[in-house]
Scaffold this motif. Structure first.
Motif, PDB file in Angstrom:
ATOM      1  N   PHE A   1       0.568  -0.805  -0.153  1.00  0.00           N
ATOM      2  CA  PHE A   1       0.393  -0.120  -0.217  1.00  0.00           C
ATOM      3  C   PHE A   1       1.039   1.090  -0.207  1.00  0.00           C
ATOM      4  O   PHE A   1       0.922   2.412  -0.218  1.00  0.00           O
ATOM      5  N   ASN A   2       1.530   1.577   0.789  1.00  0.00           N
ATOM      6  CA  ASN A   2       2.663   2.407   0.652  1.00  0.00           C
ATOM      7  C   ASN A   2       3.914   2.448   0.732  1.00  0.00           C
ATOM      8  O   ASN A   2       4.884   1.935   0.543  1.00  0.00           O
ATOM      9  N   LYS A   3       4.222   3.327  -1.366  1.00  0.00           N
ATOM     10  CA  LYS A   3       4.527   2.672  -2.200  1.00  0.00           C
ATOM     11  C   LYS A   3       6.025   3.909  -2.012  1.00  0.00           C
ATOM     12  O   LYS A   3       7.478   3.615  -2.200  1.00  0.00           O
ATOM     13  N   ASN A   4       5.618   4.783  -1.064  1.00  0.00           N
ATOM     14  CA  ASN A   4       7.363   5.800   0.013  1.00  0.00           C
ATOM     15  C   ASN A   4       6.954   5.376   0.941  1.00  0.00           C
ATOM     16  O   ASN A   4       8.381   5.457   2.060  1.00  0.00           O
ATOM     17  N   TRP A   5       7.591   3.952   1.481  1.00  0.00           N
ATOM     18  CA  TRP A   5       8.081   3.362   2.314  1.00  0.00           C
ATOM     19  C   TRP A   5       8.923   3.408   3.169  1.00  0.00           C
ATOM     20  O   TRP A   5       8.730   3.647   4.375  1.00  0.00           O
ATOM     21  N   LYS A   6       9.902   3.592   2.374  1.00  0.00           N
ATOM     22  CA  LYS A   6      11.314   3.968   2.796  1.00  0.00           C
ATOM     23  C   LYS A   6      11.437   5.755   3.574  1.00  0.00           C
ATOM     24  O   LYS A   6      11.905   5.782   4.173  1.00  0.00           O
TER      25      LYS A   6
END
Length: 167
Positions: A1-6
């Motif tokens: 779900f979180n494409k910007n997890w980093k």
């Protein structure tokens, strides 16, 4: 779900996943690189009276920068269903190691409304802040205590081999 997890972190990943319209409690949440034995989830689901149940381990194998303090001393194979988190401490150790557990990356959420409320309000996006805020809001956080033989953080080919032996 979180494409910007980093950039956004684990807590935002949890918020995005739990915000999906078809999400309901109990909800099993696992870090993407964590593999575990099936019995852990069953034991976690059997905990009663908790808003959230964590799989905890003695070893800080995912190198958390915080530790969970339990309400009573624990052993690796503690059968207690009354094991609870009563504090989240900064740092990896504290004076009473018999009451220390580390979050393994696996949790069961029973009180979805409370967790979503905390996730909406939390300012810091670190996992330890999420747990601290839940405790400040009166959440009951149970722990199923296990060994690192039952749960593997997969970061290498050797970890994959170890995880393949989990049943």
């Amino acid at each position: 779900f979180n494409k910007n997890w980093k950039r956004l972190g684990v807590v935002e990943s949890i918020r995005q996943a739990l915000s999906q319209p078809d999400t309901h409690a109990p909800c099993v949440v696992s870090f993407g690189d964590v593999m575990f034995k099936r019995y852990l989830v069953r034991e976690m689901l059997e905990q009663k009276g908790c808003d959230l149940v964590l799989a905890g381990v003695r070893e800080n194998y995912i190198r958390n920068h915080y530790a969970l303090r339990t309400n009573v001393p624990v052993t690796q194979f503690d059968e207690s269903t009354n094991l609870r988190v009563d504090d989240v401490m900064h740092g990896n150790t504290h004076a009473d190691m018999s009451r220390t557990a580390y979050f393994s990356g696996l949790m069961v959420i029973e009180n979805l409304a409370l967790v979503l409320d905390v996730l909406a309000d939390i300012k810091k996006k670190a996992t330890e802040d999420f747990f601290r805020t839940l405790l400040r809001r009166g959440a009951t956080m149970g722990i199923v205590y296990t060994s690192t033989d039952s749960i593997v953080d997969v970061n290498s080919a050797q970890d994959m081999l170890t995880a393949s032996e989990l049943d």
